[in-house]
Design an enzyme around this catalytic site. Sequence first.
Site, PDB file in Angstrom:
ATOM      1  N   ARG A  51      42.915 107.602  41.492  1.00 38.23           N
ATOM      2  CA  ARG A  51      43.285 105.966  41.026  1.00 38.23           C
ATOM      3  C   ARG A  51      42.883 105.834  39.482  1.00 38.23           C
ATOM      4  O   ARG A  51      43.379 104.961  39.063  1.00 38.23           O
ATOM      5  CB  ARG A  51      42.282 104.986  41.637  1.00 38.23           C
ATOM      6  CG  ARG A  51      42.594 103.607  41.345  1.00 38.23           C
ATOM      7  CD  ARG A  51      41.478 102.369  42.152  1.00 38.23           C
ATOM      8  NE  ARG A  51      40.393 103.062  42.359  1.00 38.23           N
ATOM      9  CZ  ARG A  51      39.462 102.959  41.531  1.00 38.23           C
ATOM     10  NH1 ARG A  51      39.442 102.592  40.336  1.00 38.23           N
ATOM     11  NH2 ARG A  51      38.097 103.322  41.936  1.00 38.23           N
ATOM     12  N   TYR A 105      61.765  88.178  31.375  1.00 34.18           N
ATOM     13  CA  TYR A 105      61.797  88.861  32.749  1.00 34.18           C
ATOM     14  C   TYR A 105      61.008  87.918  33.631  1.00 34.18           C
ATOM     15  O   TYR A 105      60.149  87.462  33.369  1.00 34.18           O
ATOM     16  CB  TYR A 105      61.519  90.236  32.751  1.00 34.18           C
ATOM     17  CG  TYR A 105      61.260  91.073  34.159  1.00 34.18           C
ATOM     18  CD1 TYR A 105      62.452  91.115  34.686  1.00 34.18           C
ATOM     19  CD2 TYR A 105      60.272  90.967  34.870  1.00 34.18           C
ATOM     20  CE1 TYR A 105      62.520  91.730  35.978  1.00 34.18           C
ATOM     21  CE2 TYR A 105      60.374  91.418  36.252  1.00 34.18           C
ATOM     22  CZ  TYR A 105      61.381  91.783  36.720  1.00 34.18           C
ATOM     23  OH  TYR A 105      61.137  92.331  38.084  1.00 34.18           O
ATOM     24  N   ASP A 177      58.268  94.000  25.747  1.00 27.67           N
ATOM     25  CA  ASP A 177      58.880  94.739  26.734  1.00 27.67           C
ATOM     26  C   ASP A 177      60.163  95.417  26.512  1.00 27.67           C
ATOM     27  O   ASP A 177      61.303  94.942  26.610  1.00 27.67           O
ATOM     28  CB  ASP A 177      58.845  93.725  28.028  1.00 27.67           C
ATOM     29  CG  ASP A 177      59.682  94.350  29.284  1.00 27.67           C
ATOM     30  OD1 ASP A 177      60.218  95.482  29.209  1.00 27.67           O
ATOM     31  OD2 ASP A 177      59.394  93.525  30.301  1.00 27.67           O
ATOM     32  N   LYS A 202      63.561 101.177  35.875  1.00 26.44           N
ATOM     33  CA  LYS A 202      64.797 101.351  35.216  1.00 26.44           C
ATOM     34  C   LYS A 202      65.246 102.563  34.376  1.00 26.44           C
ATOM     35  O   LYS A 202      65.569 103.487  35.240  1.00 26.44           O
ATOM     36  CB  LYS A 202      64.765  99.821  34.162  1.00 26.44           C
ATOM     37  CG  LYS A 202      64.125  98.672  34.755  1.00 26.44           C
ATOM     38  CD  LYS A 202      64.646  98.018  36.223  1.00 26.44           C
ATOM     39  CE  LYS A 202      63.842  97.168  36.951  1.00 26.44           C
ATOM     40  NZ  LYS A 202      63.344  96.105  36.036  1.00 26.44           N
TER      41      LYS A 202
HETATM   42  C1  LIG Z   1      62.442  95.106  36.212  1.00 24.97           C
HETATM   43  C2  LIG Z   1      61.576  94.778  35.070  1.00 24.97           C
HETATM   44  C3  LIG Z   1      60.129  94.473  35.172  1.00 24.97           C
HETATM   45  C4  LIG Z   1      59.354  94.569  36.167  1.00 24.97           C
HETATM   46  O1  LIG Z   1      59.264  96.083  36.516  1.00 24.97           O
HETATM   47  P1  LIG Z   1      58.868  96.540  37.937  1.00 24.97           P
HETATM   48  O2  LIG Z   1      58.883  98.172  37.845  1.00 24.97           O
HETATM   49  O3  LIG Z   1      59.934  95.814  38.863  1.00 24.97           O
HETATM   50  O4  LIG Z   1      57.642  95.915  38.116  1.00 24.97           O
HETATM   51  C5  LIG Z   1      59.764  94.003  33.775  1.00 24.97           C
HETATM   52  N1  LIG Z   1      60.565  93.666  32.727  1.00 24.97           N
HETATM   53  C6  LIG Z   1      61.591  93.862  32.758  1.00 24.97           C
HETATM   54  C7  LIG Z   1      62.527  93.625  31.424  1.00 24.97           C
HETATM   55  C8  LIG Z   1      62.338  94.506  33.701  1.00 24.97           C
HETATM   56  O5  LIG Z   1      63.830  94.740  33.746  1.00 24.97           O
END
Ligand SMILES: *Cc1c(COP(=O)(O)O)cnc(C)c1O
Length: 391
Positions: A51, A105, A177, A202
């Site tokens: 963890r 997002y 992000d 992604k």
């Molecule tokens: C998918 C996404 C997230 C969230 O990510 P998870 O891995 O689904 O928690 C955050 N920001 C952007 C721009 C995303 O496309």
Amino acid sequence: MTRNFKRIETKLIHSGEPEPRIQGAVSMPIFQSAMFEYAGETSYHDLQYIRLNNTPNHLALHEKLAALESAEAALVTASGMAAISATLLTVLASGDHLLAQDCLYGGTHDFLTKDFPSFGLSYDFINGNDPESWKRKLRPNTKAIYVEPMTNPLLEVADHRAIVKFAKTHGLVSIIDNTFASPVNFRPLEWGFDLSVHSCTKYLNGHSDIVAGAVSGSANRIEPIKHKLDRLGGSLDPHACFLLHRGMKTLAVRVKVQNESALRIAEFLEKHPRIAKVNYPGLQSHLQHQRARDLFDGFGGMLSFELKEGVEAAEAFLRNTVLPIIAPSLGGVETLLTRPATTSHSGLSPEDRQRLGITDSLIRLSVGIEATEEIIEDFERALQLIPKNAS
Ligand SMILES: *Cc1c(COP(=O)(O)O)cnc(C)c1O
């Protein structure tokens, strides 16, 4: 000897790899062990426990991710949202205020609007393209500013140079992000951002088969985020670490193909008589095209577009395509299509969607690595099959 690799293509393969190789293994083995034998550690945080995100699989990823983002340190997390929530909850304390870009997002938008109040946190949304307006939203308790390199699904590019300058002038922590751009196309820390977060679900993993996240920045900023994450429990499982590690090795080749393919598809769509509008930062017609050229090494694999004939035509187009998969999410090797009004942005009220410019007929495309001409052929045919007066 710590080897210093210069280019991202090389860093993806070699940075963070164990030296010497474990039993000579060319590929990082999976350490599927929850705890590790006590080796005289004196601090809780140095104990090796699953963890605490400090097994060999975590440590290799931290080094590789830091190298990619030109950061001193990085941390992997159980999801993109785990990275985002742990980062914001570390940077902000009860009573603090955040400035956030107005088209975020969906999960992040919900974290601000639904969860911030219960932590005693407040926020205001800013228009990333209107630096003049930001100062009016500033409060004495504003601590951070949060943006995305390009917005989802309209692919607007905020004035990131101005964001960094504004943050420095007013002593704010700047957070971005970077999921949509990926470190191949944009490395925000090189432009002065303090922290870069990712959904590794992604592009970084790229194979649509895990959930993971990351945050990178200076060692001083990452350490308290790691301790917060240790307590919140959003650590990444070693097997998912292994898959992410493996997926990342091909990031540069995937993203370069996606950049090229997305541009060709955007150009095809823009010329098509049945298409009203294409949103892609690589197009000359994009309002922030020059800014995107300035900031990014590539324009990415995401684009959105509108048909002239409205919702029925958009639905017919989705039904008529054969090659793409109709699914939410993005950044994988397979081409995906969605209508944001019914998926990623269905949580917003119709008025909010309208205000942001997300019409019901808008289609979002995540370009995969299939042959570009086959995607274009499929779209051409799908457009032709739409009944002439669908509206
Ligand atoms: C998918 C996404 C997230 C969230 O990510 P998870 O891995 O689904 O928690 C955050 N920001 C952007 C721009 C995303 O496309």
